[in-house]
Motif scaffolding. Structure first.
Motif, PDB file in Angstrom:
ATOM      1  N   ALA A  82       6.064  49.960  82.101  1.00 13.39           N
ATOM      2  CA  ALA A  82       6.844  50.005  80.934  1.00 13.39           C
ATOM      3  C   ALA A  82       6.022  51.056  79.923  1.00 13.39           C
ATOM      4  O   ALA A  82       6.793  51.826  79.002  1.00 13.39           O
ATOM      5  N   ALA A  85       6.538  55.205  79.078  1.00 15.40           N
ATOM      6  CA  ALA A  85       7.789  56.177  78.723  1.00 15.40           C
ATOM      7  C   ALA A  85       7.508  57.420  78.326  1.00 15.40           C
ATOM      8  O   ALA A  85       8.043  58.358  78.192  1.00 15.40           O
ATOM      9  N   LYS A 110      13.145  55.458  86.067  1.00 14.46           N
ATOM     10  CA  LYS A 110      13.837  54.827  85.238  1.00 14.46           C
ATOM     11  C   LYS A 110      13.195  54.497  83.808  1.00 14.46           C
ATOM     12  O   LYS A 110      13.868  54.159  82.785  1.00 14.46           O
ATOM     13  N   ILE A 111      11.831  54.818  84.026  1.00  6.94           N
ATOM     14  CA  ILE A 111      10.940  54.554  82.603  1.00  6.94           C
ATOM     15  C   ILE A 111      10.615  56.240  82.064  1.00  6.94           C
ATOM     16  O   ILE A 111      10.799  55.942  80.687  1.00  6.94           O
TER      17      ILE A 111
END
Ligand SMILES: NC(=O)c1ccc[n+]([C@@H]2O[C@H](COP(=O)([O-])OP(=O)(O)OC[C@H]3O[C@@H](n4cnc5c(N)ncnc54)[C@H](O)[C@@H]3O)[C@@H](O)[C@H]2O)c1
Length: 504
Positions: A82, A85, A110-111
Motif C-alpha cells: 500500500a 502509491a 490497483k495501488i
C-alpha cells in the motif's frame, strides 16, 4: 500510450540477493527507494547489509561519508504494498515463478499510478507473458540485472511485445543515471546475454562428449590461445550444472529446437550424477573441503624427438601460414612423402579430411590450428591412423620455441575454431533477429560474460570471410545444422562488410 515521467521514487519487491543490490544501486544514484519482502526479516536484513556495504565503501575511500548518509536517508522499508502509491517504478525481484509475478503485478496495478512502470527482474520468464496478465501491459518491461548487482555493470532493458516505447526510454535514462550500461533487448528466450552465452560452454561440452580432449586441455587451449579468463569447464563448475543445464534446455525449447542452441546430453547425465561443480565438490574438476581445485588428470602425451624432415600439405592461405610458421621455427619444409611427418591446416574441417584431400600418409599426418594459437597455445590434432611417433615428433616441433602445445583427437574445426566461430555466429544471429543492436551485443557480452572481446568485433578482427569458411567447413565435415552460418554473417562476409554494420 502514456508520456513517461522521470523516475525518482522506486519500490523494490523481494529483498533477496538481487533486490538488495537493486535497492543499493538505485539509492546511490539519488532515487528514493522503498523495499518490501513477504518476509519482513529479509527486508530488515537487506537494509542492514546495504548500509554495511556503504560503511565499507566509506572506509575504503570509495564513497564519501556524506554520500553514504544521503543514500541511507533515501532507503527505507515498506510494511505493505500500500505504501507504493506514489512510486514511479516498481522493480520486482521475487521468486522466479510466473504465477507469483503476475499476481504481484495485478495487485500492484490497483495501488500505483496509471503511468507508473512495473519492471520484472526475471531471468527466464517472458516479459510479454507477465504483462499479458496485467490491465496496462504497456507499462510493463523487463529490467534484468546481473549478480552481484552493484559490480555487474550491465542491465538488459527488455521490451515486451506491448511495452510502450516511452517506458523503455525512461528505464534507459534511469540506468544511465546509475552508471551501469543499459542495453535494450527483445523479449526472446534468454534475452541477450544468456542467449549469446550458449555457444561457449555448449560447444565445449560437445567437444568433450566427442572425446576430443579432456576438460583441462580444452580449458587451457581456450584460456591461453583465445584469452578467456576462465575455461568453459571452469565456468560450468562455478555456475553449477543445476543452473546451466536447465538454462541451456529452456532456451533451446524457447527457440523451438533451433540446432544452434542444442544442448549436449552429457550435461544432463552429469547433472543426474550430482557432479554439479564447486557446489558439490565434484564437477569437471574435483575440489577440496576448503574449495581449492585439485590437480586434474591430464593424459600423458607422446614424447618424441624433433623430426628429421617435416612436410606441409595443401595449398592456399592456411598451408602458407603453416609453412611460414615452420620457417619461423627454423624448419626446412619438404614435400609430403610416406613416413614423413606431414602437417595439414584444417579450417573448419578435420585432419582426416585434409589427409584424404591431399593424399598424405595417414600414419604421419597431423593437423595444426593455424587460425588460433600459433603464437600462444598451439593445438595439434591426430587422425585415427596417426602413429604415436608422428604425434611425438609434431609435439616436439610445436614446443620447440617454448610455447605450450596440446595434442587432441581429430575434430572438425579442432577446438578453438569451433568454439569461436560459434560464438561469433550466434551473436550474428542475435543481430539478425533484431534482438539487440550490434554495438549493444558486443558491450553486453563483454560486461555480462567477461569474454575477451565482443563477438562481432572479434569476428571482424578474425575476418568475417574466415569465420564463414570455418562454419562452412564444419557443416561440410559434420553435416550438422548447428554450424550453419547466420545470414547476418554470410551476407557481410560476401560483401566485405563489418559484422557491426547495421542496415538503415
Ligand atoms: N540470483 C541471480 O543470480 C539472479 C540474476 C538475475 C535475475 N535473477 C532473478 O531475480 C529474481 C530474484 O532472485 P534472487 O536470487 O534475488 O532470489 P532470492 O531467493 O534471493 O530472493 C527472493 C526474495 O523474494 C521474496 N519473495 C518471494 N515471493 C514474494 C512475494 N510474492 N512478494 C514479496 N516478496 C517475495 C522472498 O522472501 C525472498 O526474500 C528472480 O526472478 C531471479 O530469476 C536472479
Amino acid at each position: 500510450m502514456v508520456a513517461q515521467r522521470a523516475i525518482e521514487r522506486i519500490a523494490v519487491v523481494g529483498a533477496g540477493a538481487m533486490g538488495r543490490g537493486i535497492a543499493q544501486l538505485m539509492a546511490q544514484c539519488g532515487c528514493k527507494v522503498l523495499v518490501f519482502d513477504l518476509d519482513p526479516a529479509a527486508t530488515t536484513d537487506a537494509l542492514a547489509s546495504v548500509v554495511k556495504v556503504w560503511e565499507r565503501l566509506v572506509e575504503k575511500g570509495r564513497m564519501t561519508a556524506a554520500d553514504a548518509e544521503a543514500a541511507r536517508a533515501r532507503l527505507s522499508q515498506a510494511d505493505s504494498l500500500a505504501g507504493f502509491a506514489d512510486c514511479d517504478l516498481v522493480v520486482e525481484a521475487i521468486v522466479e515463478r510466473l504465477d507469483a509475478k503476475t499476481a504481484l503485478f495485478c495487485e500492484l496495478e490497483k495501488i500505483i499510478a496509471p503511468d507508473a512502470i512495473l519492471a520484472t527482474n526475471t531471468s527466464s520468464l517472458s516479459v510479454t507473458e507477465i504483462a499479458a496478465a496485467c490491465a496496462r501491459p504497456g507499462c510493463v518491461a523487463g529490467l534484468h540485472f546481473f549478480n552481484p548487482v552493484p559490480l555487474m555493470k550491465l542491465v538488459e532493458i527488455v521490451a515486451g511485445e506491448r511495452t510502450d516505447p516511452p517506458v523503455i526510454d525512461a528505464l534507459a535514462a534511469l540506468i544511465e543515471r546509475t552508471g551501469h550500461r543499459g542495453v535494450q533487448v527483445g523479449d526472446t528466450p534468454g534475452f541477450l546475454v544468456n542467449h549469446a552465452g550458449r555457444a561457449y560452454t555448449t560447444e565445449a561440452l560437445k567437444i568433450l562428449a566427442e572425446g576430443v580432449a579432456p576438460p583441462a586441455t580444452i580449458d587451457a587451449i581456450v584460456r591461453e590461445a583465445a584469452g578467456f579468463r576462465m575455461g568453459p569447464f571452469e565456468l560450468l563448475d562455478l555456475t553449477s550444472l543445476d543452473v546451466s543445464v536447465p538454462a541451456m534446455e529452456t532456451i533451446y525449447r524457447g527457440f523451438y529446437q533451433e540446432p544452434r542452441l542444442r544442448p549436449v546430453e552429457l550435461g544432463r547425465r552429469r547433472l543426474a550424477a550430482g557432479l554439479l561443480g564447486r557446489k558439490t565438490g565434484e564437477g569437471f574438476y574435483n575440489y577440496s573441503e576448503s574449495g581449492e581445485r585439485l590437480p586434474a588428470d591430464i593424459p600423458e602425451e607422446p614424447a618424441g624427438a624433433l623430426p628429421d624432415r617435416t612436410a606441409v600439405a595443401g595449398t592456399g592461405w592456411a598451408a602458407e601460414r603453416l609453412r611460414d610458421w615452420c620457417a619461423r621455427l627454423g624448419v626446412d619444409v619438404v614435400d609430403p612423402a610416406p613416413q614423413t611427418l606431414t602437417l595439414v591446416a584444417p579450417v573448419g574441417t578435420d585432419t582426416t579430411t585434409e589427409c584424404a584431400r591431399f593424399q598424405t600418409d595417414p600414419e604421419w599426418t597431423i593437423g595444426v590450428d593455424v587460425c588460433f594459437g600459433l603464437d600462444s597455445h598451439r593445438t595439434l590434432a591426430t587422425s585415427p591412423a596417426t602413429r604415436p611417433e608422428a604425434a611425438g615428433q609434431a609435439l616436439a616441433l610445436a614446443c620447440k620455441d617454448g610455447v605450450a602445445a596440446a595434442l587432441v583427437h581429430d575434430s572438425a574445426g579442432l577446438i578453438l575454431q569451433r568454439i569461436v566461430a560459434l560464438i561469433v555466429n550466434l551473436a550474428c544471429d542475435i543481430a539478425q533477429q533484431r534482438i539487440a543492436r550490434p554495438a549493444d551485443i558486443d558491450a553486453a557480452v563483454k560486461l555480462g560474460l567477461a569474454y575477451p572481446h565482443g563477438p562481432l568485433e572479434w569476428g571482424d578482427a578474425i575476418g568475417p570471410a574466415l569465420v564463414l569458411e570455418i562454419l562452412e567447413g564444419l557443416v561440410a565435415t559434420t553435416g550438422d545444422p548447428r554450424y550453419r552460418p547466420s545470414p547476418w554473417l554470410s551476407r557481410r562476409a560476401r560483401l566485405g562488410l563489418s559484422l557491426l554494420r547495421q542496415e538503415p
